[in-house]
Scaffold this motif. Structure first.
Motif, PDB file in Angstrom:
ATOM      1  N   LEU A  57       0.868  -1.177   0.000  1.00 56.47           N
ATOM      2  CA  LEU A  57       0.000   0.000   0.000  1.00 56.47           C
ATOM      3  C   LEU A  57       0.900   1.221   0.000  1.00 56.47           C
ATOM      4  CD1 LEU A  57      -2.621   1.687   0.506  1.00 56.47           C
ATOM      5  CD2 LEU A  57      -2.348   1.178   2.938  1.00 56.47           C
ATOM      6  N   VAL A  58       0.681   2.123  -0.936  1.00 57.38           N
ATOM      7  CA  VAL A  58       1.530   3.310  -1.016  1.00 57.38           C
ATOM      8  C   VAL A  58       0.663   4.558  -0.901  1.00 57.38           C
ATOM      9  CG1 VAL A  58       1.499   3.484  -3.547  1.00 57.38           C
ATOM     10  CG2 VAL A  58       3.448   4.376  -2.281  1.00 57.38           C
ATOM     11  N   LEU A  59       1.183   5.577  -0.186  1.00 58.12           N
ATOM     12  CA  LEU A  59       0.432   6.783   0.160  1.00 58.12           C
ATOM     13  C   LEU A  59       1.215   8.036  -0.245  1.00 58.12           C
ATOM     14  CD1 LEU A  59      -0.328   5.326   3.653  1.00 58.12           C
ATOM     15  CD2 LEU A  59      -2.180   6.041   2.133  1.00 58.12           C
ATOM     16  N   PRO A  60       1.489   8.222  -1.533  1.00 61.13           N
ATOM     17  CA  PRO A  60       2.302   9.362  -1.956  1.00 61.13           C
ATOM     18  C   PRO A  60       1.539  10.677  -1.934  1.00 61.13           C
ATOM     19  CG  PRO A  60       1.509   8.156  -3.861  1.00 61.13           C
ATOM     20  CD  PRO A  60       1.056   7.387  -2.659  1.00 61.13           C
ATOM     21  N   SER A  61       2.295  11.775  -1.869  1.00 60.91           N
ATOM     22  CA  SER A  61       1.745  13.124  -2.038  1.00 60.91           C
ATOM     23  C   SER A  61       2.116  13.616  -3.426  1.00 60.91           C
ATOM     24  CB  SER A  61       2.296  14.078  -0.976  1.00 60.91           C
ATOM     25  OG  SER A  61       1.868  13.683   0.317  1.00 60.91           O
ATOM     26  N   PHE A  62       1.137  14.092  -4.168  1.00 60.19           N
ATOM     27  CA  PHE A  62       1.356  14.379  -5.587  1.00 60.19           C
ATOM     28  C   PHE A  62       2.430  15.432  -5.816  1.00 60.19           C
ATOM     29  CE2 PHE A  62      -0.047  16.613  -9.576  1.00 60.19           C
ATOM     30  CZ  PHE A  62       0.402  15.623 -10.447  1.00 60.19           C
ATOM     31  N   ASP A  63       2.474  16.490  -4.992  1.00 64.56           N
ATOM     32  CA  ASP A  63       3.485  17.520  -5.226  1.00 64.56           C
ATOM     33  C   ASP A  63       4.898  16.965  -5.080  1.00 64.56           C
ATOM     34  OD1 ASP A  63       3.150  17.170  -2.494  1.00 64.56           O
ATOM     35  OD2 ASP A  63       3.263  19.300  -1.998  1.00 64.56           O
ATOM     36  N   ASP A  64       5.098  16.035  -4.148  1.00 62.54           N
ATOM     37  CA  ASP A  64       6.398  15.376  -4.006  1.00 62.54           C
ATOM     38  C   ASP A  64       6.743  14.569  -5.258  1.00 62.54           C
ATOM     39  OD1 ASP A  64       6.657  16.368  -1.463  1.00 62.54           O
ATOM     40  OD2 ASP A  64       6.258  14.460  -0.441  1.00 62.54           O
ATOM     41  N   GLU A  65       5.748  13.851  -5.788  1.00 62.08           N
ATOM     42  CA  GLU A  65       5.977  12.989  -6.944  1.00 62.08           C
ATOM     43  C   GLU A  65       6.290  13.805  -8.194  1.00 62.08           C
ATOM     44  OE1 GLU A  65       5.942   9.579  -6.367  1.00 62.08           O
ATOM     45  OE2 GLU A  65       5.612  10.217  -4.300  1.00 62.08           O
ATOM     46  N   VAL A  66       5.651  14.971  -8.318  1.00 63.38           N
ATOM     47  CA  VAL A  66       5.945  15.872  -9.439  1.00 63.38           C
ATOM     48  C   VAL A  66       7.406  16.303  -9.395  1.00 63.38           C
ATOM     49  CG1 VAL A  66       5.467  18.149 -10.421  1.00 63.38           C
ATOM     50  CG2 VAL A  66       3.572  16.691  -9.668  1.00 63.38           C
ATOM     51  N   ALA A  67       7.853  16.737  -8.224  1.00 61.01           N
ATOM     52  CA  ALA A  67       9.215  17.249  -8.080  1.00 61.01           C
ATOM     53  C   ALA A  67      10.266  16.164  -8.259  1.00 61.01           C
ATOM     54  CB  ALA A  67       9.371  17.915  -6.720  1.00 61.01           C
ATOM     55  N   CYS A  68       9.977  14.956  -7.779  1.00 63.00           N
ATOM     56  CA  CYS A  68      10.979  13.890  -7.797  1.00 63.00           C
ATOM     57  C   CYS A  68      10.964  13.087  -9.088  1.00 63.00           C
ATOM     58  CB  CYS A  68      10.748  12.959  -6.607  1.00 63.00           C
ATOM     59  SG  CYS A  68      11.961  11.624  -6.459  1.00 63.00           S
ATOM     60  N   PHE A  69       9.771  12.748  -9.564  1.00 60.23           N
ATOM     61  CA  PHE A  69       9.652  11.841 -10.709  1.00 60.23           C
ATOM     62  C   PHE A  69       9.103  12.503 -11.970  1.00 60.23           C
ATOM     63  CE2 PHE A  69       9.547   8.981  -7.018  1.00 60.23           C
ATOM     64  CZ  PHE A  69      10.504   8.051  -7.385  1.00 60.23           C
TER      65      PHE A  69
END
Length: 297
Positions: A190-202
């Motif tokens: 189960l993964v609980l990412p935050s979208f703004d983090d994912e935009v910046a990193c990936f």
């Protein structure tokens, strides 16, 4: 139904604004915050425990006493002879937070060195939560130890929840950060990412991109938090979104995602209904950001 909830990571000394120009001392840290809110959401027949390493100093003693007061189990917490807890300070600008850290020699950086204790704690638990911060702080073989043990239990009936909680300053370089975060996702179910983090990193362009990428890692349960915008969800083959009610006044966003994580896991453990648990968690996060500090009574 009773059970065991385990959070793995670093609990720190927190210095946060109290609204009067002074700083308030407390204890917090992403996975510890999740444990705190899980404890509030779960019935008393569930055991909520924290796995970390503290020192033998007065602040470590105070932290253990605080956990006991909040009914968070400390049986899995070791003590280091010479290291102490890390410390961080919260800075606020119109409700948005930034942090200064003093944690380079914290005891928690060695929390995964004892593989026997780590495996016993994970094996005894029904729900386990860890984060990208947990992975980032670990020294030596710590991250490999943690991920290899979690991988052993990934395909069991345990919930292994991972919040990437991406903090680039904690990592030596971008490539290592991305590779470790992907390993963390692959060791979870189960993964609980935050979208703004994912935009910046990936470089994700949409929440659908984030869902698709985590699906490619073998995840079937993905909940993409997105601030005040809709939460995008893929859960056991069902795709849906959850709208977020607006918050009139945001005081402090510290701990918002952590409160969501703990509240969701605690509520889902009781109901088995992901959508209902997400709505409950979103309401908890909305209340959290209307108060100072990560932990709200």
């Amino acid at each position: 139904m009773s059970g065991q909830f385990l959070a793995i990571g670093e609990a720190m000394i927190e210095l946060a604004p109290d609204g009067s120009g002074l700083l308030r001392q407390g204890f917090a840290g992403d996975t510890f915050n999740a444990a705190y809110y899980a404890r509030a959401a779960l019935p008393t027949d569930w055991q909520v425990s924290y796995f970390t390493l503290l020192g033998r100093d007065a602040m470590s003693d105070a932290m253990l006493a605080f956990m006991a007061q909040k009914q968070i189990g400390t049986d899995y917490i070791g003590r280091h002879a010479s290291r102490m807890p890390g410390l961080y300070m919260v800075h606020l600008n119109n409700g948005e937070r930034s942090f200064s850290y003093w944690r380079s020699q914290s005891a928690a950086r060695l929390l995964a060195d004892n593989k026997t204790a780590l495996r016993q704690a994970i094996e005894a638990s029904d729900i386990i939560v860890f984060s990208g911060i947990t992975l980032a702080i670990l020294e030596g073989d710590g991250a490999d130890n943690l991920l290899s043990i979690l991988q052993e239990f990934r395909d069991t009936n345990k919930i292994i929840a991972f919040d990437p909680n991406i903090r680039p300053r904690l990592w030596p370089d971008q490539d290592h950060m991305r590779s470790q975060l992907i390993r963390g996702a692959k060791a979870s179910n189960l993964v609980l990412p935050s979208f703004d983090d994912e935009v910046a990193c990936f470089g994700d362009l949409t929440t659908a991109d984030t869902i698709s990428r985590y699906r490619s890692y073998g995840l079937k349960r993905i909940i993409v938090k997105n601030g005040a915008d809709e939460i995008e969800v893929l859960f056991d083959g069902q795709s849906f979104t959850v709208k977020i009610a607006p918050v009139a006044q945001i005081i402090d966003t510290t701990g918002a995602g952590d409160s969501f994580n703990g509240s969701f896991l605690g509520h889902f453990a009781q109901t088995g209904d992901a959508e209902v648990a997400i709505r409950f968690a979103a309401q908890t996060a909305a209340k959290t950001i209307q108060h100072y500090g990560a932990l709200v009574d």
